[in-house]
Design an enzyme around this catalytic site. Structure first.
Site, mmCIF file in Angstrom:
data_model
loop_
_atom_site.group_PDB
_atom_site.id
_atom_site.type_symbol
_atom_site.label_atom_id
_atom_site.label_comp_id
_atom_site.label_asym_id
_atom_site.label_seq_id
_atom_site.Cartn_x
_atom_site.Cartn_y
_atom_site.Cartn_z
ATOM 1 N N LYS A 129 -15.316 3.234 -14.250
ATOM 2 C CA LYS A 129 -14.326 2.155 -14.076
ATOM 3 C C LYS A 129 -13.177 2.544 -13.145
ATOM 4 O O LYS A 129 -12.689 1.705 -12.398
ATOM 5 C CB LYS A 129 -13.787 1.689 -15.427
ATOM 6 N N ARG B 253 -6.616 0.173 -30.712
ATOM 7 C CA ARG B 253 -7.090 -0.661 -29.623
ATOM 8 C C ARG B 253 -8.325 -1.345 -30.196
ATOM 9 O O ARG B 253 -8.225 -1.949 -31.261
ATOM 10 C CB ARG B 253 -7.350 0.168 -28.347
HETATM 11 C C1 LIG Z 1 -11.927 4.181 -20.180
HETATM 12 C C2 LIG Z 1 -12.819 4.378 -21.331
HETATM 13 C C3 LIG Z 1 -13.545 5.571 -21.466
HETATM 14 C C4 LIG Z 1 -13.390 6.726 -20.506
HETATM 15 O O1 LIG Z 1 -12.117 7.272 -20.610
HETATM 16 P P1 LIG Z 1 -11.711 8.619 -19.828
HETATM 17 O O2 LIG Z 1 -10.437 9.029 -20.448
HETATM 18 O O3 LIG Z 1 -11.593 8.247 -18.395
HETATM 19 O O4 LIG Z 1 -12.800 9.595 -20.079
HETATM 20 C C5 LIG Z 1 -14.412 5.678 -22.535
HETATM 21 N N1 LIG Z 1 -14.562 4.679 -23.421
HETATM 22 C C6 LIG Z 1 -13.885 3.530 -23.338
HETATM 23 C C7 LIG Z 1 -14.108 2.478 -24.366
HETATM 24 C C8 LIG Z 1 -12.989 3.339 -22.302
HETATM 25 O O5 LIG Z 1 -12.307 2.193 -22.209
#
Ligand SMILES: *Cc1c(COP(=O)(O)O)cnc(C)c1O
Length: 357
Positions: A36, A131
């Site tokens: 992302k 969250r």
């Molecule tokens: C963004 C996200 C991740 C990855 O997070 P990082 O800190 O970049 O490893 C994993 N799971 C969910 C649900 C996320 O929103």
């Protein structure tokens, strides 16, 4: 080369991913590479797959589509709860989605049925970060209903910590997730095959815990791209922290007073912090600003200090350096600076590929 630009070193990204895949593999934990922050940048996605990543994951359907269109071939997981209005899109694009709402699951079921497909889901559990997530007490009933939905394949559970409130993954919350997996299997038979423990903030726990029990998957973005763990923003041993850098060009370089003069009101961004009085300084302006990145997430070259920024300007104090107009300067990136630069059409993306030893 045009500026501002991100220099993306695919070999360093591949190295980072490969090290983490191996370290976690020894603990029977698979890795989904989270794309992302890069908007599903296909060359980066391919590097992750070359490193042995088991699947790709993104928070946006659009980014998954970008990778599909570029013929990136992998299991793709949508990691943000699908919008109800996007159910058909999600089923058409993602193999797996992470879910917390029965209304959405039922819409995904309808959409999957309509096209004669199975759509896989993980249910996310709330373990304190507040969250996304189903409250643990409601999990069993939600799984019961999910198992009844035609077109939906329930694959397991997951959780996400340290994103909203900074709740750290630890022995207590991770044991709770394992216990929930055990309880679901006890009630419904062996239904939980994936237990996705979390994101980059889980690494310290996952690599340090005496027993990771049922946790068999992590979803990693920041740790791979920036070589950093997000809890204390410490570099991870053996990983590159400079796989992606921001390059900007100097458009003004002059000796100026360090103190502003005239009556001081608010700036365009609300703040009006008066700079420290250092007499006269050698100041440079770089052609990059809030439109391109998060200036507070940039690390300047050593000896250079960031003094301020506006939409299109970054002002630095040069110490002993004497950059000239037209020179380029390279900055390290934190997560906030990275995602904004990746998302800005005004920042060029330059892929570097050479072999690291
Ligand atoms: C963004 C996200 C991740 C990855 O997070 P990082 O800190 O970049 O490893 C994993 N799971 C969910 C649900 C996320 O929103």
């Amino acid at each position: 080369m045009t500026a501002p630009r991100l220099e993306i070193d695919l070999d360093k990204i591949r190295h980072n991913a490969s090290v983490l895949v191996h370290r976690l593999g020894e603990r029977d934990i698979t890795v989904w590479g989270v794309t992302k922050a890069t908007l599903g940048f296909p060359a980066i996605a391919r590097s992750l797959l070359q490193a042995g990543i088991e699947g790709l994951a993104d928070s946006r359907v659009e980014n998954i589509q970008t990778m599909r269109r570029a013929s990136v071939s992998a299991t793709m997981t949508l990691i943000r709860s699908p919008m109800l209005s996007q159910a058909e899109h999600v089923v058409a694009t993602a193999d797996i989605s992470l879910n917390t709402e029965l209304d959405v699951l039922s819409e995904l079921s309808k959409a999957a049925n309509a096209v004669g497909r199975m759509h896989s889901v993980l249910l996310m559990v709330e373990l304190g970060d507040l969250r996304e997530g189903i409250m643990p007490a409601d999990l069993e009933e939600t799984v019961r209903q999910t198992l009844r939905l035609p077109g939906i394949a329930f694959k397991g559970i997951g959780t996400n910590l340290a994103c909203r409130c900074g709740v750290a993954p630890d022995e207590a919350n991770m044991s709770e997730l394992s216990a929930l997996a055990d309880a679901l299997d006890a009630t419904f038979g062996p239904v939980v095959s994936i237990v996705s423990g979390g994101n980059s903030s889980n690494l310290e726990w996952a690599l340090g815990s005496a027993d990771t029990r049922r946790i068999n998957n992590l979803r990693l973005g920041e740790a791979i791209l920036l070589g950093c763990e997000p809890l204390y923003r410490q570099p991870i041993e053996g990983l590159f922290t400079d796989a992606i850098r921001l390059i900007a060009e100097v458009i003004e370089a002059k000796v100026k007073p360090s103190q502003p003069w005239g009556e001081i009101a608010e700036t365009a961004f609300g703040a009006n912090t008066i700079p420290r009085d250092q007499g006269s300084i050698f100041q440079a302006i770089l052609a990059v600003g809030h439109m391109d990145t998060d200036p507070t997430g940039l690390t300047p070259p050593s000896g250079i200090a960031i003094l301020g920024s506006s939409s299109d300007h970054l002002i630095v104090e040069c110490g002993k350096a004497r950059p000239a107009v037209g020179d380029q300067m390279s900055f390290g990136l934190g997560y906030s600076a990275l995602i904004r630069a990746m998302g800005s059409p005004l920042v060029a993306k330059q892929v570097l590929a050479h072999q690291v030893r």
